[in-house]
Scaffold this motif. Structure first.
Motif, PDB file in Angstrom:
ATOM      1  N   GLY A   1     -20.785 108.425-114.451  1.00 31.65           N
ATOM      2  CA  GLY A   1     -22.296 108.506-115.081  1.00 31.65           C
ATOM      3  C   GLY A   1     -22.732 109.795-114.503  1.00 31.65           C
ATOM      4  N   LYS A   2     -23.690 110.164-115.217  1.00 31.24           N
ATOM      5  CA  LYS A   2     -24.400 111.575-114.953  1.00 31.24           C
ATOM      6  C   LYS A   2     -25.785 111.331-114.914  1.00 31.24           C
ATOM      7  CE  LYS A   2     -23.586 114.697-118.162  1.00 31.24           C
ATOM      8  NZ  LYS A   2     -23.413 115.380-119.306  1.00 31.24           N
ATOM      9  N   ASP A   3     -26.438 111.902-113.799  1.00 34.85           N
ATOM     10  CA  ASP A   3     -28.035 111.694-113.506  1.00 34.85           C
ATOM     11  C   ASP A   3     -28.378 110.592-113.462  1.00 34.85           C
ATOM     12  OD1 ASP A   3     -27.851 114.858-113.939  1.00 34.85           O
ATOM     13  OD2 ASP A   3     -28.451 114.538-115.854  1.00 34.85           O
ATOM     14  N   CYS A   4     -27.823 110.031-112.385  1.00 32.19           N
ATOM     15  CA  CYS A   4     -27.980 108.452-112.444  1.00 32.19           C
ATOM     16  C   CYS A   4     -29.031 108.182-111.393  1.00 32.19           C
ATOM     17  CB  CYS A   4     -26.656 107.714-111.596  1.00 32.19           C
ATOM     18  SG  CYS A   4     -25.216 108.324-112.405  1.00 32.19           S
ATOM     19  N   GLU A   5     -29.373 106.954-111.400  1.00 30.09           N
ATOM     20  CA  GLU A   5     -30.709 106.465-110.799  1.00 30.09           C
ATOM     21  C   GLU A   5     -30.697 104.933-110.275  1.00 30.09           C
ATOM     22  OE1 GLU A   5     -35.534 105.992-112.018  1.00 30.09           O
ATOM     23  OE2 GLU A   5     -33.974 106.196-113.520  1.00 30.09           O
ATOM     24  N   ILE A   6     -31.057 104.924-108.965  1.00 34.35           N
ATOM     25  CA  ILE A   6     -31.111 103.475-108.448  1.00 34.35           C
ATOM     26  C   ILE A   6     -32.515 103.094-108.334  1.00 34.35           C
ATOM     27  CG2 ILE A   6     -31.075 102.307-106.131  1.00 34.35           C
ATOM     28  CD1 ILE A   6     -28.591 104.153-105.504  1.00 34.35           C
ATOM     29  N   LEU A   7     -32.711 101.813-109.012  1.00 36.09           N
ATOM     30  CA  LEU A   7     -34.074 101.212-108.901  1.00 36.09           C
ATOM     31  C   LEU A   7     -34.051 100.024-108.384  1.00 36.09           C
ATOM     32  CD1 LEU A   7     -33.745 101.626-112.841  1.00 36.09           C
ATOM     33  CD2 LEU A   7     -35.570 102.650-111.767  1.00 36.09           C
ATOM     34  N   THR A   8     -35.100  99.494-107.785  1.00 37.43           N
ATOM     35  CA  THR A   8     -34.988  98.226-106.991  1.00 37.43           C
ATOM     36  C   THR A   8     -36.168  97.525-107.162  1.00 37.43           C
ATOM     37  OG1 THR A   8     -36.549  99.451-105.332  1.00 37.43           O
ATOM     38  CG2 THR A   8     -34.004  99.526-104.777  1.00 37.43           C
ATOM     39  N   MET A   9     -36.060  96.287-106.789  1.00 36.65           N
ATOM     40  CA  MET A   9     -36.999  95.015-106.980  1.00 36.65           C
ATOM     41  C   MET A   9     -37.120  94.544-105.290  1.00 36.65           C
ATOM     42  SD  MET A   9     -37.561  91.779-109.349  1.00 36.65           S
ATOM     43  CE  MET A   9     -36.674  92.826-110.850  1.00 36.65           C
ATOM     44  N   SER A  10     -38.594  94.369-105.095  1.00 39.27           N
ATOM     45  CA  SER A  10     -38.693  93.959-103.685  1.00 39.27           C
ATOM     46  C   SER A  10     -39.120  92.607-103.620  1.00 39.27           C
ATOM     47  CB  SER A  10     -39.797  94.904-103.207  1.00 39.27           C
ATOM     48  OG  SER A  10     -40.325  94.157-101.892  1.00 39.27           O
ATOM     49  N   THR A  11     -38.670  91.794-102.436  1.00 37.27           N
ATOM     50  CA  THR A  11     -39.429  90.628-102.152  1.00 37.27           C
ATOM     51  C   THR A  11     -40.811  90.424-102.064  1.00 37.27           C
ATOM     52  OG1 THR A  11     -38.934  90.620 -99.864  1.00 37.27           O
ATOM     53  CG2 THR A  11     -37.214  89.977-101.222  1.00 37.27           C
ATOM     54  N   ASN A  12     -41.371  91.685-101.567  1.00 41.18           N
ATOM     55  CA  ASN A  12     -42.667  91.675-101.531  1.00 41.18           C
ATOM     56  C   ASN A  12     -43.738  91.866-102.550  1.00 41.18           C
ATOM     57  OD1 ASN A  12     -42.246  91.643 -98.703  1.00 41.18           O
ATOM     58  ND2 ASN A  12     -42.381  93.832 -98.504  1.00 41.18           N
ATOM     59  N   SER A  13     -43.166  91.901-103.694  1.00 43.16           N
ATOM     60  CA  SER A  13     -43.748  92.116-105.050  1.00 43.16           C
ATOM     61  C   SER A  13     -43.861  90.907-106.039  1.00 43.16           C
ATOM     62  CB  SER A  13     -42.907  93.390-105.771  1.00 43.16           C
ATOM     63  OG  SER A  13     -43.625  93.568-107.021  1.00 43.16           O
ATOM     64  N   ASP A  14     -44.788  90.593-106.776  1.00 43.17           N
ATOM     65  CA  ASP A  14     -44.898  89.712-107.670  1.00 43.17           C
ATOM     66  C   ASP A  14     -44.198  90.356-108.954  1.00 43.17           C
ATOM     67  OD1 ASP A  14     -45.960  87.704-106.074  1.00 43.17           O
ATOM     68  OD2 ASP A  14     -48.017  88.208-106.411  1.00 43.17           O
ATOM     69  N   SER A  15     -44.104  91.342-109.024  1.00 49.51           N
ATOM     70  CA  SER A  15     -43.545  92.046-110.188  1.00 49.51           C
ATOM     71  C   SER A  15     -42.304  91.825-110.577  1.00 49.51           C
ATOM     72  CB  SER A  15     -43.900  93.436-110.206  1.00 49.51           C
ATOM     73  OG  SER A  15     -43.399  94.129-111.504  1.00 49.51           O
ATOM     74  N   LYS A  16     -42.040  91.595-111.712  1.00 52.34           N
ATOM     75  CA  LYS A  16     -40.586  91.491-112.058  1.00 52.34           C
ATOM     76  C   LYS A  16     -39.899  92.867-112.834  1.00 52.34           C
ATOM     77  CE  LYS A  16     -40.286  86.928-111.431  1.00 52.34           C
ATOM     78  NZ  LYS A  16     -39.775  86.496-110.428  1.00 52.34           N
ATOM     79  N   GLU A  17     -40.657  93.836-112.526  1.00 50.94           N
ATOM     80  CA  GLU A  17     -40.330  95.004-112.855  1.00 50.94           C
ATOM     81  C   GLU A  17     -39.493  95.741-111.705  1.00 50.94           C
ATOM     82  OE1 GLU A  17     -40.716  96.257-115.875  1.00 50.94           O
ATOM     83  OE2 GLU A  17     -41.398  94.183-116.722  1.00 50.94           O
ATOM     84  N   PHE A  18     -38.285  96.617-112.124  1.00 53.26           N
ATOM     85  CA  PHE A  18     -37.680  97.526-111.030  1.00 53.26           C
ATOM     86  C   PHE A  18     -38.524  98.752-111.084  1.00 53.26           C
ATOM     87  CE2 PHE A  18     -34.155  94.911-112.585  1.00 53.26           C
ATOM     88  CZ  PHE A  18     -33.276  94.897-111.567  1.00 53.26           C
ATOM     89  N   ILE A  19     -38.561  99.467-109.788  1.00 50.32           N
ATOM     90  CA  ILE A  19     -39.158 100.770-109.585  1.00 50.32           C
ATOM     91  C   ILE A  19     -38.128 101.673-109.140  1.00 50.32           C
ATOM     92  CG2 ILE A  19     -41.346  99.357-109.062  1.00 50.32           C
ATOM     93  CD1 ILE A  19     -40.757 100.121-106.219  1.00 50.32           C
ATOM     94  N   HIS A  20     -38.578 103.049-109.305  1.00 47.51           N
ATOM     95  CA  HIS A  20     -37.609 103.985-109.031  1.00 47.51           C
ATOM     96  C   HIS A  20     -37.398 104.136-107.519  1.00 47.51           C
ATOM     97  CE1 HIS A  20     -35.780 107.896-108.809  1.00 47.51           C
ATOM     98  NE2 HIS A  20     -36.679 108.315-107.845  1.00 47.51           N
ATOM     99  N   SER A  21     -36.175 104.151-106.934  1.00 41.64           N
ATOM    100  CA  SER A  21     -35.899 104.360-105.514  1.00 41.64           C
ATOM    101  C   SER A  21     -35.142 105.767-105.483  1.00 41.64           C
ATOM    102  CB  SER A  21     -34.883 103.621-105.162  1.00 41.64           C
ATOM    103  OG  SER A  21     -34.348 103.646-103.838  1.00 41.64           O
ATOM    104  N   CYS A  22     -34.180 106.243-106.167  1.00 43.54           N
ATOM    105  CA  CYS A  22     -33.841 107.723-106.025  1.00 43.54           C
ATOM    106  C   CYS A  22     -32.848 107.873-107.267  1.00 43.54           C
ATOM    107  CB  CYS A  22     -33.002 107.773-104.597  1.00 43.54           C
ATOM    108  SG  CYS A  22     -31.661 106.893-104.380  1.00 43.54           S
TER     109      CYS A  22
END
Length: 147
Positions: free
Chosen positions: A73-94
């Motif tokens: 993989g090139k220029d990869c990204e880690i996205l996360t979803m928190s237990t504290n959020s009601d959102s079902k969307e991933f957010i950028h981590s790094c």
């Protein structure tokens, strides 16, 4: 710091080469064998999603990946979803930038902003392979269960 890939975690991947799940399926990411691998089908982006079973989520500290050189993989990204959020969307981590080599590479994650994580998505927007394939022999996610 310990492996978070224990117990009833769930995994899904974007694709499997020619739908040959026995030879190239997601289970091969975690069998600790250098003889087996997950191999994506061609095209971009590719991804791996892990859902952790811990009720309060986990605190992430690093992702360890052994790619096959030429299918990295090139220029990869880690996205996360928190237990504290009601959102079902991933957010950028790094972001992380693998080398095109066959050895295990460790990519640190800022544990301060990555607590109470219920899911992680490892995104491969591009590949060193002309057709966009990704090949991974081993994957481990390190951290601690959130108390």
């Amino acid at each position: 710091m310990q492996s978070l890939l224990v117990g009833d975690y769930k995994c899904r991947v974007s694709s499997v080469l020619n739908k040959q799940t026995k030879e190239y399926g997601k289970e091969n990411l975690f069998d600790k064998s250098e003889e087996t691998c997950w191999n994506s089908h061609q095209g971009t982006p590719q991804f791996i999603v892990i859902q952790f079973p811990q009720e309060n989520g986990v605190t992430l500290s690093s992702v360890n990946i052994m790619f096959q050189g030429g299918f990295v993989g090139k220029d990869c990204e880690i996205l996360t979803m928190s237990t504290n959020s009601d959102s079902k969307e991933f957010i950028h981590s790094c972001y992380f930038y693998p080398k095109d080599i066959n050895t295990t590479q460790q990519f640190p994650i800022d544990s301060i902003k990555n607590t109470n994580i219920k899911q992680i998505k490892i995104l491969f927007p591009q590949s060193t392979d002309f057709f966009g394939r990704i090949t991974i022999y081993q994957l481990d996610i390190l951290g601690e269960p959130t108390l």
